[in-house]
Design a protein around this motif. Structure first.
Motif, mmCIF file in Angstrom:
data_model
loop_
_atom_site.group_PDB
_atom_site.id
_atom_site.type_symbol
_atom_site.label_atom_id
_atom_site.label_comp_id
_atom_site.label_asym_id
_atom_site.label_seq_id
_atom_site.Cartn_x
_atom_site.Cartn_y
_atom_site.Cartn_z
ATOM 1 N N MET A 7 22.923 62.549 37.407
ATOM 2 C CA MET A 7 21.951 61.636 36.842
ATOM 3 C C MET A 7 22.302 61.336 35.387
ATOM 4 N N ALA A 8 22.759 62.353 34.662
ATOM 5 C CA ALA A 8 23.136 62.140 33.267
ATOM 6 C C ALA A 8 24.306 61.166 33.171
ATOM 7 N N THR A 9 25.241 61.257 34.106
ATOM 8 C CA THR A 9 26.373 60.334 34.110
ATOM 9 C C THR A 9 25.895 58.897 34.244
ATOM 10 N N ASP A 10 24.967 58.659 35.152
ATOM 11 C CA ASP A 10 24.455 57.309 35.354
ATOM 12 C C ASP A 10 23.622 56.828 34.168
ATOM 13 N N LEU A 11 22.849 57.715 33.581
ATOM 14 C CA LEU A 11 22.008 57.319 32.451
ATOM 15 C C LEU A 11 22.826 56.987 31.208
ATOM 16 N N LEU A 12 23.963 57.634 31.047
ATOM 17 C CA LEU A 12 24.798 57.403 29.873
ATOM 18 C C LEU A 12 25.830 56.298 30.081
ATOM 19 N N ASN A 13 25.891 55.732 31.257
ATOM 20 C CA ASN A 13 26.876 54.707 31.575
ATOM 21 C C ASN A 13 26.211 53.331 31.526
ATOM 22 N N VAL A 14 26.692 52.481 30.638
ATOM 23 C CA VAL A 14 26.098 51.152 30.464
ATOM 24 C C VAL A 14 26.249 50.307 31.730
ATOM 25 N N LYS A 15 27.346 50.476 32.445
ATOM 26 C CA LYS A 15 27.562 49.684 33.664
ATOM 27 C C LYS A 15 26.510 49.981 34.720
ATOM 28 N N LEU A 75 13.226 52.475 44.308
ATOM 29 C CA LEU A 75 14.571 52.085 44.725
ATOM 30 C C LEU A 75 15.620 52.739 43.821
ATOM 31 N N CYS A 76 15.358 52.801 42.526
ATOM 32 C CA CYS A 76 16.290 53.454 41.603
ATOM 33 C C CYS A 76 16.388 54.942 41.902
ATOM 34 N N LEU A 77 15.261 55.585 42.184
ATOM 35 C CA LEU A 77 15.278 57.004 42.526
ATOM 36 C C LEU A 77 16.039 57.251 43.834
ATOM 37 N N LEU A 78 15.873 56.354 44.793
ATOM 38 C CA LEU A 78 16.614 56.464 46.048
ATOM 39 C C LEU A 78 18.116 56.339 45.795
ATOM 40 N N PHE A 79 18.480 55.380 44.967
ATOM 41 C CA PHE A 79 19.894 55.198 44.615
ATOM 42 C C PHE A 79 20.433 56.443 43.923
ATOM 43 N N GLU A 80 19.672 57.007 42.993
ATOM 44 C CA GLU A 80 20.085 58.230 42.299
ATOM 45 C C GLU A 80 20.210 59.399 43.272
ATOM 46 N N LEU A 112 20.928 59.255 46.494
ATOM 47 C CA LEU A 112 22.143 59.057 47.288
ATOM 48 C C LEU A 112 23.398 59.363 46.469
ATOM 49 N N ALA A 113 23.402 58.937 45.212
ATOM 50 C CA ALA A 113 24.547 59.220 44.345
ATOM 51 C C ALA A 113 24.692 60.727 44.134
ATOM 52 N N SER A 114 23.577 61.410 43.928
ATOM 53 C CA SER A 114 23.623 62.864 43.732
ATOM 54 C C SER A 114 24.124 63.569 44.987
ATOM 55 N N ALA A 115 23.687 63.119 46.146
ATOM 56 C CA ALA A 115 24.166 63.704 47.401
ATOM 57 C C ALA A 115 25.672 63.493 47.538
ATOM 58 N N TRP A 116 26.151 62.305 47.182
ATOM 59 C CA TRP A 116 27.586 62.032 47.256
ATOM 60 C C TRP A 116 28.342 62.949 46.302
ATOM 61 N N TYR A 117 27.844 63.126 45.081
ATOM 62 C CA TYR A 117 28.510 64.002 44.119
ATOM 63 C C TYR A 117 28.565 65.437 44.636
ATOM 64 N N LEU A 118 27.505 65.896 45.264
ATOM 65 C CA LEU A 118 27.499 67.257 45.813
ATOM 66 C C LEU A 118 28.536 67.420 46.920
ATOM 67 N N VAL A 119 28.650 66.419 47.780
ATOM 68 C CA VAL A 119 29.672 66.461 48.842
ATOM 69 C C VAL A 119 31.067 66.445 48.222
ATOM 70 N N TYR A 120 31.250 65.603 47.227
ATOM 71 C CA TYR A 120 32.534 65.488 46.535
ATOM 72 C C TYR A 120 32.912 66.816 45.875
#
Length: 91
Positions: free
Chosen positions: A1-9, A35-40, A42-50
């Motif tokens: 989540m910190a990665t996404d919050l600190l990334n302007v893109k 919707l933003c929380l859902l996106f976060e 899913l991204a967190s789940a992907w990072y955990l798998v990665y």
């Protein structure tokens, strides 16, 4: 989540892309937040798998021969992309 919050893109993605999937009207902010929380999530789940995958492959990737091969493949890819860019004839 910190990665996404600190990334302007990512902020630009949230502001430009996600709103098209939320109907305008009452409670837009809450639905957009959901919707933003859902996106976060899913991204967190992907990072955990990665992370789990990399952890399991660590002993294989740490071998000198594998590291050397990965470095060579990466270098060849970058050189190939540089040559393609150099030969591109667009103005």
């Amino acid at each position: 989540m910190a990665t996404d919050l600190l990334n302007v893109k990512v902020a630009v993605f949230y502001v430009t892309f996600l709103p098209q999937f939320v109907d305008p009207g009452p409670h837009f902010t809450w639905r957009m937040s959901l919707l933003c929380l859902l996106f976060e999530g899913l991204a967190s789940a992907w990072y955990l798998v990665y992370i789990a995958l990399i952890h399991r492959l660590h002993t294989f990737i740490a071998r000198p021969a594998v590291r050397r091969t990965l470095s060579r493949l990466t270098g060849a890819t970058l050189i190939g992309m540089g040559v393609k860019l150099a030969l591109d004839k667009r103005p």
